[in-house]
Write an enzyme that holds these catalytic residues in place. Structure first.
Site, PDB file in Angstrom:
ATOM      1  N   HIS A 164       0.827  -1.227   0.000  1.00 17.65           N
ATOM      2  CA  HIS A 164       0.000   0.000   0.000  1.00 17.65           C
ATOM      3  C   HIS A 164       0.855   1.268   0.000  1.00 17.65           C
ATOM      4  CE1 HIS A 164      -3.649  -2.207   0.391  1.00 17.65           C
ATOM      5  NE2 HIS A 164      -3.341  -2.732   1.562  1.00 17.65           N
TER       6      HIS A 164
ATOM      7  N   ASP B 280      -2.895 -10.120  -2.826  1.00  9.87           N
ATOM      8  CA  ASP B 280      -3.435  -9.736  -1.511  1.00  9.87           C
ATOM      9  C   ASP B 280      -4.923  -9.403  -1.694  1.00  9.87           C
ATOM     10  OD1 ASP B 280      -2.199  -8.522   1.314  1.00  9.87           O
ATOM     11  OD2 ASP B 280      -4.030  -7.491   0.665  1.00  9.87           O
TER      12      ASP B 280
ATOM     13  N   HIS C 161      -6.407  -6.901  -0.675  1.00  9.60           N
ATOM     14  CA  HIS C 161      -6.558  -5.455  -0.902  1.00  9.60           C
ATOM     15  C   HIS C 161      -5.734  -5.006  -2.099  1.00  9.60           C
ATOM     16  CE1 HIS C 161      -7.089  -6.383   3.416  1.00  9.60           C
ATOM     17  NE2 HIS C 161      -8.179  -5.651   3.242  1.00  9.60           N
TER      18      HIS C 161
ATOM     19  N   ASP D 244      -4.684 -12.732   3.125  1.00  6.04           N
ATOM     20  CA  ASP D 244      -5.937 -12.254   3.715  1.00  6.04           C
ATOM     21  C   ASP D 244      -7.146 -12.539   2.822  1.00  6.04           C
ATOM     22  OD1 ASP D 244      -4.846 -10.436   1.956  1.00  6.04           O
ATOM     23  OD2 ASP D 244      -4.805  -8.746   3.366  1.00  6.04           O
TER      24      ASP D 244
HETATM   25 ZN   LIG Z   1      -4.296  -6.974   2.544  1.00  7.24          ZN
END
Ligand SMILES: [Zn+2]
Length: 589
Positions: free
Chosen positions: A394, A428, A430, A517
């Site tokens: 991120h 991931d 996200h 995740d």
């Molecule tokens: Zn994540």
């Protein structure tokens, strides 16, 4: 630490840079080399037809590409021999074992080429011919070096006879049979002498002279020297260069200095030991030590003032204190607040990723591991795994968030981009907004991400399918946002599509941002992949046959995190395509 890298063309930036460094070493170590011989190296690599031999350059370099020594091996396939043209350590580097490692590598290469042996020149040690005692000593040292390998002068010929009286620049023609009991016929050696003298010194010697030297080899088979400086040769030839079958594992050992104890902060130190515990049940990994990634490499991915701020702000905080942004001065970026604690909103994208005393150090440690893993791919590893926290995907060029400070995977991809094309695959839950941001305008690094749709999943502001890259990078960013409830089948179909794009791009390296995740019951995700699904992910990813670095990102359900990681790597190992792995390391004609 250094590695031996084989260079067979001048196309990539890293190769060109290494070649320039080699030329500088030549200039300094061989001051008598003619300037046209110095400058011909790139041409030599590119044009085997003109020179009638293929040139293979080996460089001993450290992890950031500083060349410590080199060797050039000429493959004359028509007469089935290899000729060692030059071998040298960088000035001031002799005695560091570099010469030995380079010569070992050259012998491996000669074995894999299936040649009769290696021929080379070595200065004579005859006091009747050499007056200077220092030079004599140096020449004896060189001959001793080769004797350890069973490499000896071919005796009884005029190869080392002065052309003019007083000429002390004299060389034996030497032969290394690569540990085999080979009898060399007179005719074979005469062919070698003709080829070497014509192709290398054609402008110095006329045909008549070359023929005279060739015919001076009269013994049949030829007679080799015997050990003079060592009792007997001890160095056996090494086997053909084999890529490692294991996965290089680099762990950010000091990760636990970064520990945010605030309630609900799921990015916890325990994530690393639970994964390690499961990996230790397998035999897949070879643990390697992290090296320090240079800051100038991190600066190619993150803004300097951002890096400086993180460093300064973290250092200023007392242990145990976390600061969160409270204002986001987005309206006037030219006048960030003066107060260091208020500035945090200027560099952060959310309200739940704090700065603390050790965030900078731990994040730097994660970058070190990712770059070490990337460097292992340039050696003999096909897979490397950087088991790190804090995560990184991120982190944007000038902003942190989502538990991430430095984008370790992006720094590793940047590092690898010097050596070839790179694809980053982010799996991931996200969106990898940081990696997308960093490479958005570049075509030499393809970024692909599969993630929860931003309308319901962090980071909410990016990860849409119409974000395709800009300028030079247009078409080189691909997002696959998926619905809140996505089945394993849907997931694998999407992964298959993503991998097809990567295959078409045909990268030299792949970096996988491994977020676990996507697992069932992860507190930050909504999907429900199980251990067996992760094994399938690993198998599909590994089956591409591309040298791959895997960087740990998210995954917060610590009860199943380790098992899911182990299954993923089980899939990776199932995929191992030996044939493809060989391709990267041994490139024949
Ligand atoms: Zn994540």
């Amino acid at each position: 630490m250094f590695r031996i890298r084989k260079i067979y063309d001048v196309t990539s930036a890293a190769n060109r840079d290494a070649i320039e460094q080699v030329q500088e070493i030549m200039r300094r170590q061989f001051p008598r080399t003619r300037s046209k011989d110095l400058s011909k190296l790139p041409r030599q690599l590119n044009d085997p037809l003109q020179y009638q031999y293929r040139t293979i350059l080996f460089v001993a370099e450290n992890a950031v590409g500083k060349v410590k020594g080199f060797a050039t091996l000429l493959h004359m396939s028509d007469i089935n021999i290899a000729y060692l043209e030059l071998i040298s350590a960088a000035p001031g580097k002799s005695g560091g074992g570099i010469g030995g490692v380079l010569y070992d590598r050259v012998r491996e290469e000669a074995l894999s080429l299936g040649v009769l042996g290696i021929f080379l020149e070595c200065s004579v040690d005859d006091p009747a011919l050499i007056n200077d005692p220092e030079i004599l000593k140096e020449n004896a040292r060189r001959l001793k070096f080769y004797e350890q390998y069973g490499t000896f002068p071919i005796l009884n010929n005029i190869y080392a006879t002065p052309a003019e009286p007083g000429d002390e620049d004299l060389y034996f023609l030497m032969y290394d049979s690569l540990g085999r009991d080979t009898r060399l016929s007179r005719e074979r050696v005469r062919d070698v002498v003709r080829a070497v003298l014509e192709r290398k010194y054609g402008d110095l010697f006329d045909k008549q002279h070359i023929e005279m030297v060739a015919r001076s080899f009269r013994d049949d088979p030829v007679v080799l020297g015997t050990p003079k400086y060592v009792r007997r040769p001890t160095k056996t030839p090494v086997s053909i260069y084999q890529p490692s079958n294991s996965i290089a594992l680099v762990v950010n050992e000091s990760h636990n200095i970064h520990h945010v104890t605030d309630r609900g902060y799921v990015e916890a130190p325990v994530r690393i030991p639970v994964i390690l515990h499961e990996l230790n049940k397998t035999q897949y990994f070879t643990r390697i030590k992290p090296i320090n990634a240079p800051d100038r490499l991190i600066r190619r991915v993150h803004d300097k003032d951002y890096i400086d701020y993180l460093n300064r702000a973290c250092k200023s905080l007392p242990l145990g204190k976390s600061i969160y942004p409270i204002i986001f001065p987005i309206r006037n970026v030219l006048r960030p607040p003066k107060d260091i604690e208020l500035q945090v909103g200027y560099y952060c994208m959310d309200t739940f990723t704090p700065l603390n005393r050790n965030a900078y150090l731990a994040a730097h440690g994660a970058v070190d591991c990712a770059v070490t893993g990337a460097s292992a791919l340039l050696e003999n590893y096909h897979f490397a795994y950087a088991l790190v926290r804090p995560p990184g995907h991120h982190a944007e060029r000038r902003a942190f968030g989502g538990f991430c400070y430095f984008n370790s995977a992006a720094v590793a991809a940047e590092y690898l981009s010097d050596y070839g094309r790179v694809a980053v695959l982010d799996v991931d839950f996200h969106h990898g907004n940081g990696t997308q941001d960093i490479f958005y305008e570049r075509s030499d690094v393809l970024t692909v991400s599969i993630h929860g749709h931003p309308k319901f999943a962090y980071p909410h502001f990016s990860g849409f399918s119409d974000e395709k890259g800009q300028r030079e990078g247009e078409g080189f960013n691909i997002n696959f946002p998926l619905p809140e409830s996505t089945t394993a089948e849907q997931y694998h179909r999407t992964l298959n599509k993503a991998l097809k794009h990567i295959k078409v791009y045909n990268p030299d390296f792949m970096v996988v941002c491994l977020g676990l995740d996507t697992a069932k019951s992860d507190p930050t995700g909504t999907w429900s992949l199980r251990a067996g699904d992760f094994r399938e992910n690993g198998r599909m990813i590994g089956s591409l046959g591309i040298a791959t670095l895997i960087v740990q990102e998210g995954g917060y359900r610590t009860r199943t995190l380790g098992t899911n990681a182990r299954y993923f790597f089980e899939g990776i190992m199932m995929s191992t395509h030996k044939k493809d792995m060989q391709k990267k390391f041994i490139r024949l004609n």
